[in-house]
Design a protein around this motif. Structure first.
Motif: not given
Length: 855
Positions: A788-790, A804-808, A822-828
């Protein structure tokens, strides 16, 4: 007792002698009271002439208390003694016997010269009556062993007092019969004394007859001796030879003049029953039926016959008699009293003959519920309930009927009554009479009618009417008329039903042409035809009908209804015309309110139509409030249905909203929720309450708890299945708001369940997905929250709070589930939003540390 014996002729022919009437005139008249006399004070004459006995006694008591002359005291004391005696012998004074007995004792003690032997006997009469009543209550309330000694002791003591008094009176009789040489005047005086004493002695014999009978009932071992003694006393009272057999009943006169004669013969009949002489007892009861056919005593002969078996513990015989007795020709009052006695008898039988007790209970309850005797049935339910009734159909019918009587005309109460009656109908087996089943179905149809199930009720009424055509023509006609009412109600809601309603009217007229309701049919047909016409045309027809039928006051109600319809039509298209229509509506309502032939329910309905129109028009609050006060006064009268009260409360609530009185509106809404459960009014009130809760910020715990309860009930009423959520915006909003409050209240699982329901129906609605994802994340259900967040991270516009909330949360879920992305999505995310708002920048900084540290 020469001249006062039964005189035999041709061996077995007996008549009542003239002496018996003379004797009983002494017992019942000469010793109790006297008519007003010229010497009496005017006030006493006034009170006595009008039968104001209690005031008369009080007046003479006050006179005696103020009198100091001994001779006058004796005169007043004898006067008062006669009044006391009349009171004690009167059945209407039973509730104050104890007070009169005490005051009688004081009178005889304070003024010995009064010396009233009749009063002493009357005191014993009243005391015995209390003892007998207490004994019967003990017997019929289940014969509690703890009270047996008390009942027996009182009966024995009363018998002993009466026996001692009888012995003294017999001595007085013997002395009065001794007539030495005397003048004619002295002989006449002696004869008057002898008559008075013999009258009192006969009175004692009567009381001893009943006391002996009840002692025989109480004493199992010595029953026969006591019952024989009872018959002896009754025979002495009747001036029959106390020893030896009874004379042939065919030779007895049937014009008994005194009720105590009849009751003495009844005592003999009941004693014969208790001794097992059933043939003689039956013959005696048949004789009593002839002699008492037109008397008050004879009216209850069947009940006494049954009681003769019940007191003798002859349960099988009592049940057989009950199965044979026919009550169809009796009036309702007699039936009510008889079946109440049967219920009491079933209680007495419950200890030693439970099956027979159940049979008697079932027969009594069936008869009472057939005749709709709610008061007797309710008393039985309050005292005993129906658990002791084995017949499930009878039990359910009685419970359902009493529930119907108590329930308001609508809501959950009647719904539960309907369920009870349905269970009773399903429990009916081949032992249930078809007409009883139909009567129960009639009540079930009434419940359907009152709860708005009009189609079902119409069908049921029609079938019941056919089933009762021969067995109960009156209820058949009533059921057919209710079928008509159901069709008319449907036609008033849906004009397409008009032809079916007219057909039902014609069928009723052909089947029951003699019914008084036939006179209403022309008006009912007019109502239906007007319902299918535009309001203006309907008004023209109603006015013509009113001119030719001025006695039909219901036309006024239909005129108001049509003016209300006219206002509705104008309100949708032309507000100026709507104002004119409202003026006419108000004018015709005032005419209806002034008509004394119109009932309060119709007047209230008319006022509520006007209030509805005024609430939607530009009308001053003061005018609306004044009309609401009129409606409140009308609602505080009998026969106002719950629906009308609910509708009034609804309009009061709407007026409170319109006038800005939120506190009053909430109070009315809360009351409406409580009292109108299961009706559309409950839903409206809940919507009002839900709207009153603030949508921004968290509620305090108490208000949040109340809001959650209100929303949960509203969701239940609106529906939360896929169809309801798709078709009703209110349903969606209520369920989503409920989930939000559950999240605030940290009821994660409950909130998650509600949100899943919404997401399953609306899989792409962002607010539902976000809330559902939050609920799952709060419970650390990262795997279920991840998709659901994706979805939100990919669909929401970048740079918004939800993005921002969804990405977080997506990073959190990936990291928590061990996903290396997880780290890849964070950097993007950081690359896509180099100038992140400060609030989110701090949260992302903390998240970066968690990812790097791995905790």
């Amino acid at each position: 007792m020469a001249g006062r014996q039964w005189v035999g002729r041709k061996g077995s022919v007996f008549w009542w002698s003239a002496g018996l009437a003379v004797l009983w005139s002494a017992v019942l008249c000469g010793q109790t009271d006297r008519p007003p006399q010229a010497g009496d004070p005017p006030l006493e004459q006034f009170l006595q002439a009008r039968g104001l006995d209690r005031l008369l006694i009080r007046q003479v008591e006050m006179q005696l208390a103020r009198e100091f002359d001994p001779e006058n005291q004796v005169v007043l004391g004898r006067r008062l003694a006669g009044l006391y005696q009349a009171a004690l012998l009167s059945e209407q004074w039973q509730e104050i016997d104890s007070a009169i007995i005490e005051r009688s004792g004081q009178l005889l003690a304070n003024y010995p010269a009064v010396g009233n032997a009749g009063l002493r006997l009357a005191v014993e009469h009243a005391r015995y009556r209390d003892v007998e009543m207490a004994f019967r209550q003990w017997w019929y309330q289940g014969r509690d062993p703890a009270r047996q000694g008390e009942a027996a002791g009182d009966l024995v003591a009363s018998y002993d007092r009466l026996s001692n008094l009888t012995a003294r009176l017999e001595t007085d009789v013997r002395q009065a019969q001794i007539l030495p040489e005397a003048t004619p005047a002295e002989v006449a005086g002696k004869d008057r004394v002898l008559t008075a004493v013999e009258g009192r002695l006969a009175h004692c014999h009567y009381l001893l007859g009943w006391a002996s009978y009840y002692r025989g009932i109480l004493d199992n071992q010595g029953a026969s001796a006591w019952l024989l003694k009872s018959q002896k006393y009754f025979q002495q009272f009747l001036q029959l030879p106390p020893e030896g057999p009874l004379p042939d009943l065919n030779t007895w006169p049937t014009d008994l003049q005194l009720s105590w004669q009849w009751r003495s013969l009844l005592g003999i009949a009941m004693g014969l029953r208790a001794r097992g002489d059933h043939q003689e007892s039956d013959a005696m009861f048949q004789f009593l039926a002839k002699t008492g056919a037109d008397s008050v005593e004879g009216q209850w002969l069947e009940a006494w016959n049954l009681e003769s078996m019940v007191l003798a513990r002859q349960w099988d015989r009592a049940a057989d008699y009950l199965a044979q007795v026919s009550t169809g020709s009796w009036g309702r009052g007699k039936q009510r009293a008889f079946w109440r006695r049967v219920l009491q008898a079933s209680r007495a039988a419950s200890l030693s003959a439970p099956e027979r007790a159940d049979f008697m209970r079932v027969q009594a309850l069936l008869s009472l519920v057939r005749n709709r005797e709610s008061s007797v049935l309710q008393q039985w339910m309050d005292e005993r309930q129906t658990e002791g009734v084995s017949n499930a159909f009878v039990r359910g019918w009685v419970e359902g009927y009493l529930g119907w009587v108590k329930a308001e005309q609508g809501g959950d109460a009647l719904i539960e009554v309907g369920k009870t009656l349905s269970s009773a109908i399903q429990a009916a087996d081949e032992s249930v009479l078809a007409e009883d089943l139909a009567r129960c179905r009639f009540l079930r149809a009434l419940v359907d009618f009152r709860t708005g199930q009009l189609v079902e009720s119409a069908k049921e009424f029609a079938e019941v009417s056919q089933a009762l055509q021969k067995a109960d023509p009156q209820m058949a006609a009533e059921s057919s008329w209710m079928n008509v009412q159901a069709w008319i109600a449907m036609a008033m809601l849906d004009r397409r039903r008009t032809s079916e309603a007219l057909a039902a009217i014609d069928q009723f007229a052909s089947r029951f042409p003699a019914s008084l309701a036939v006179e209403e049919l022309p008006f009912q047909k007019l109502r239906l035809s007007c319902q299918a016409l535009p309001p203006r045309q309907a008004l023209e027809r109603l006015v013509r009908f009113q001119l030719s039928h001025p006695e039909v006051h219901q036309v006024r109600m239909e005129l108001v209804r049509c003016h209300y319809r006219d206002w509705q039509d104008q309100f949708q298209s032309n507000r100026q015309a709507a104002q004119a229509a409202l003026t006419e509506l108000q004018r015709f309502d005032r005419q209806l309110q002034e008509d004394p032939q119109i009932g309060d329910p119709q007047k209230l309905r008319s006022v509520l139509w006007v209030i509805d129109a005024m609430l939607q028009m530009d009308v001053a609050n003061a005018e609306i409030e004044a009309l609401l006060q009129t409606a409140i006064a009308l609602a505080d009268t009998p026969n106002i249905s719950a629906d009308m009260n609910h509708l009034l409360a609804y309009y009061q609530m709407m007026f409170a909203r319109q006038s800005g009185d939120q506190e009053m509106g909430i109070a009315l809404a809360r009351e409406l929720v409580t009292q109108s459960a299961g009706t559309p009014f409950e839903r409206s009130a809940l919507l009002y309450l839900v709207e009153s809760y603030p949508t921004n910020g968290e509620l305090d715990p108490d208000n949040r708890t109340a809001a959650i309860a209100d929303l949960a009930r509203l969701v239940e009423l609106l529906g939360d299945d896929a169809r309801s959520l798709t078709r009703s915006r209110n349903s969606r909003v209520a369920l989503f708001r409920l989930s939000e409050l559950c999240l605030q209240d940290r009821q994660w699982e409950r909130a998650d369940q509600y949100l899943d329901q919404l997401v399953n129906v609306f899989p792409e609605r962002r607010e539902y997905l976000a809330a559902s994802a939050r609920a799952k994340t709060e419970r650390d259900h990262f795997e279920r929250a991840l998709p659901r967040w994706r979805f939100l991270a990919n669909r929401v516009e970048p740079g918004t709070d939800l993005w921002y909330e969804a990405k977080y949360q997506l990073v959190r879920c990936l990291w928590s589930t061990g996903d290396a992305n997880a780290k890849t999505v964070f950097r993007q995310t950081m690359q896509l939003s180099p100038s992140m708002p400060e609030t989110w920048a701090r949260q992302y900084a903390l998240l970066a540390k968690q990812i790097e540290l791995g905790d």
